[in-house]
Design a protein around this motif. Structure first.
Motif, PDB file in Angstrom:
ATOM      1  N   SER A 344       0.847  -1.188   0.000  1.00  0.00           N
ATOM      2  CA  SER A 344       0.000   0.000   0.000  1.00  0.00           C
ATOM      3  C   SER A 344       0.887   1.244   0.000  1.00  0.00           C
ATOM      4  N   LYS A 410      -2.278  -3.574  12.515  1.00  0.00           N
ATOM      5  CA  LYS A 410      -3.046  -3.766  11.288  1.00  0.00           C
ATOM      6  C   LYS A 410      -2.966  -5.219  10.820  1.00  0.00           C
ATOM      7  N   THR A 411      -1.771  -5.793  10.871  1.00  0.00           N
ATOM      8  CA  THR A 411      -1.579  -7.188  10.458  1.00  0.00           C
ATOM      9  C   THR A 411      -2.332  -8.137  11.376  1.00  0.00           C
ATOM     10  N   GLU A 412      -2.296  -7.875  12.679  1.00  0.00           N
ATOM     11  CA  GLU A 412      -2.993  -8.730  13.639  1.00  0.00           C
ATOM     12  C   GLU A 412      -4.503  -8.694  13.419  1.00  0.00           C
ATOM     13  N   LYS A 413      -5.036  -7.518  13.093  1.00  0.00           N
ATOM     14  CA  LYS A 413      -6.469  -7.402  12.825  1.00  0.00           C
ATOM     15  C   LYS A 413      -6.842  -8.173  11.557  1.00  0.00           C
ATOM     16  N   GLU A 414      -5.970  -8.091  10.547  1.00  0.00           N
ATOM     17  CA  GLU A 414      -6.232  -8.829   9.305  1.00  0.00           C
ATOM     18  C   GLU A 414      -6.207 -10.328   9.556  1.00  0.00           C
ATOM     19  N   ARG A 415      -5.290 -10.792  10.411  1.00  0.00           N
ATOM     20  CA  ARG A 415      -5.197 -12.212  10.723  1.00  0.00           C
ATOM     21  C   ARG A 415      -6.445 -12.685  11.475  1.00  0.00           C
ATOM     22  N   GLU A 416      -6.894 -11.868  12.432  1.00  0.00           N
ATOM     23  CA  GLU A 416      -8.104 -12.220  13.175  1.00  0.00           C
ATOM     24  C   GLU A 416      -9.313 -12.291  12.252  1.00  0.00           C
ATOM     25  N   ARG A 417      -9.381 -11.357  11.301  1.00  0.00           N
ATOM     26  CA  ARG A 417     -10.489 -11.359  10.354  1.00  0.00           C
ATOM     27  C   ARG A 417     -10.472 -12.619   9.488  1.00  0.00           C
ATOM     28  N   GLU A 418      -9.262 -13.017   9.044  1.00  0.00           N
ATOM     29  CA  GLU A 418      -9.126 -14.217   8.239  1.00  0.00           C
ATOM     30  C   GLU A 418      -9.524 -15.476   9.015  1.00  0.00           C
ATOM     31  N   GLU A 421     -13.280 -15.667   9.275  1.00  0.00           N
ATOM     32  CA  GLU A 421     -13.885 -16.064   8.010  1.00  0.00           C
ATOM     33  C   GLU A 421     -13.718 -17.572   7.765  1.00  0.00           C
TER      34      GLU A 421
END
Length: 423
Positions: A344, A410-418, A421
Motif C-alpha cells: 500500500s 493492522k496485520t494482527e487485525k487482518e489475521r483475526e479477520r481471516e 472467516e
C-alpha cells in the motif's frame, strides 16, 4: 584508582540498563538508541572519566570499533531472515539498493559540492558514507528473530532488514571511488576501469560467493560432525566465530567482508537441516553482543557531541542533514517502490522514511581517512555525519516505534479477520 572505579561503575550502569531497555523502549514507544544517547549525555555531564572523544575519535580506533559492531550486526541481520521470503519478496530491498541508494548518493554529492562547498573527493566521500541504511541503529525496525516469520509477515521489517544487510556492503565500492579520485587528484586522472572491474564487480562477487560457501559449509559441517561423532556443537558462540572468520577470509580473498558476513548468516539460515532452535540460539547470542557494543558506542558518541564535535561545522550541516533525512531518502525510496503493487502507499512511505543512518557511515568515513590522508574538510565531514546520525536517531527514535506498531496492529487485525472467516 578512583577513576578506574568510576569507569567501571559508569559502564556497569550503562550496560545494566540494557537488561530493561528493550521493554522500556516498547512501553514508552521510543527507540533504544535515543534513550542511550541521552544516557551518554548524562554520563558526560556527570564527568565520568570514560575515554571520551576530544571531540574526534582516533581514525584507527574508530574504524576497528565500528567495523566490529557492523559485522556483528550484519550476521544478526542474515540470521533474522527466514525461509518464507521468496524471490518476489526480495524485489523491494533490491529496488532500494539499486535505485534508492544511487539517488541518495547523487543528491548527497551535489548538495555537498554546491551547497556545503566541499571539494569533489570530499563530496564523493560524503555521498558514499551516507549511502547505507545502518544495520545497527535500525535494529528496532528490523525482524526480531528467526521465528518471527511464523507469526508476523512483516513486509516493512523484512525490506529494512534485507536492505541494511545488502547496502552496507554495496556502499564500499563508492568509498573506494572517493579515495581513488582523491589519490588521482580529480576525475581526469582517475582510473575508471580499475574501479569498475575490481572494486565494484570483482570484490562484490567474491564477497557474496565467500559468504554463501562458508554459511552453507558450516551448516553441512554441523550436521556431519554430529552424525559421525554424536557430539553436538550447537553453541550460540559459533555465530560470533563465524562472523569474524567470514569477514577475515573474505577480505583476504579480495572480497567485501560486509557482504560475505551477511550472506553467510543468510545462507546458514536457509540451510533447513540445521534446527530452528539452534538458529534461534545463534541469533540471540549475536544480538546480545551487538547490544553490548552498541551501548558503549552510542554513549561515547553522545559524549563526543557534547564535547564539541558539532561545532566543527556551520549551520549548513544542520540544513543538509534535515534535507537528507526528511526529503532525500523518503523521496528516493518512493521512486524505487512506485511501481510495486504488493504494498500500500502507507507501506511504501514507511519503508522509504525509515532509512536510518548510523555506525556504518562512521566506519566508511574513518576507513577512507586511513586509506588517504589528503581529504580536505576532515573535521567538517565528521561533524556533518554526526549531525546526520543525531537527527536520524531523534526523528526515527520517536517515529519508528509508532510506525512499526501501527502496521503490527493492522496485520494482527487482518489475521483475526481471516481466522473468523475460516471458522
Amino acid at each position: 584508582m578512583k577513576e578506574h572505579y568510576l569507569i567501571l561503575a559508569g559502564l556497569g550502569f550503562a550496560t545494566l540498563i540494557m537488561a530493561w531497555l528493550p521493554s522500556v523502549s516498547k512501553k514508552i514507544k521510543v527507540s533504544s538508541p535515543l534513550i542511550l544517547i541521552l544516557i551518554g549525555f548524562l554520563l558526560f555531564a556527570a564527568d565520568i572519566p570514560l575515554p571520551w572523544p576530544d571531540p574526534l575519535w582516533a581514525d584507527k580506533g574508530l574504524m576497528y570499533f565500528s567495523e566490529t559492531i557492523v559485522i556483528i550486526s550484519l550476521m544478526g541481520a542474515g540470521l533474522k531472515i527466514g525461509t518464507r521470503y521468496n524471490w518476489k519478496s526480495w524485489k523491494r530491498p533490491l529496488l532500494l539498493v539499486f535505485i534508492t541508494m544511487p539517488i541518495c548518493m547523487v543528491c548527497a554529492y551535489f548538495l555537498g559540492n554546491y551547497f556545503l562547498l566541499l571539494s569533489i573527493p570530499s563530496s564523493l566521500l560524503l555521498a558514499a558514507v551516507l549511502a547505507p541504511t545502518d544495520p545497527v541503529l535500525a535494529a528496532d525496525v528490523q525482524l526480531d528473530d528467526p521465528d518471527r516469520e511464523k507469526e508476523y509477515k512483516g513486509k516493512i521489517r523484512f525490506a529494512l532488514t534485507s536492505e541494511a544487510g545488502l547496502n552496507d556492503g554495496m556502499a564500499f565500492p563508492f568509498s573506494y571511488l572517493a579515495v581513488m579520485v582523491g589519490q588521482a587528484g580529480g576525475w581526469a586522472a582517475f582510473n575508471f576501469q580499475e574501479w569498475f572491474w575490481d572494486k565494484l564487480l570483482l570484490k562484490i562477487v567474491i564477497g557474496i560467493i565467500v559468504g554463501l560457501v562458508i554459511g552453507r559449509g558450516i551448516g553441512l559441517l554441523l550436521i556431519a560432525f554430529h552424525r559421525l561423532t554424536g557430539i553436538k556443537t550447537f553453541d550460540g558462540f559459533l555465530a560470533l566465530s563465524l562472523t569474524f572468520m567470514t569477514y577475515g577470509l573474505s577480505e583476504l580473498l579480495h572480497g567485501y567482508g560486509f557482504l560475505a558476513v551477511f550472506f553467510a548468516g543468510l545462507s546458514l539460515r536457509y540451510y533447513e537441516k540445521v534446527s530452528g532452535d539452534y538458529k534461534q540460539k545463534m541469533h540471540d547470542f549475536i544480538h546480545e553482543i551487538e547490544r553490548l557494543l552498541l551501548v558503549v558506542w552510542i554513549i561515547l558518541f553522545g559524549g563526543s557531541l557534547l564535547n564539541g564535535m558539532l561545532s566543527l561545522t556551520d549551520w549548513k550541516a544542520i540544513v543538509f542533514a534535515l534535507i537528507f533525512v526528511l526529503f532525500v531518502r523518503p523521496l528516493a525510496g518512493m521512486i524505487a517502490l512506485i511501481g510495486g503493487k504488493r504494498e500500500s502507499f502507507k507501506e511504501k512511505l514507511a519503508i522509504s522514511f525509515l532509512g536510518i543512518r548510523g555506525i556504518g557511515s562512521v566506519f566508511y568515513l574513518s576507513w577512507a581517512f586511513m586509506q588517504f590522508d589528503g581529504f580536505e574538510y576532515k573535521n567538517e565531514l565528521y561533524a556533518i555525519t554526526a549531525y546526520i546520525i543525531l537527527i536520524s536517531i531523534i526523528i526515527h527514535g520517536f517515529s519508528a516505534p509508532a510506525i512499526i506498531g501501527y502496521f503490527k496492529r493492522k496485520t494482527e487485525k487482518e489475521r483475526e479477520r481471516e481466522q473468523k472467516e475460516e471458522a
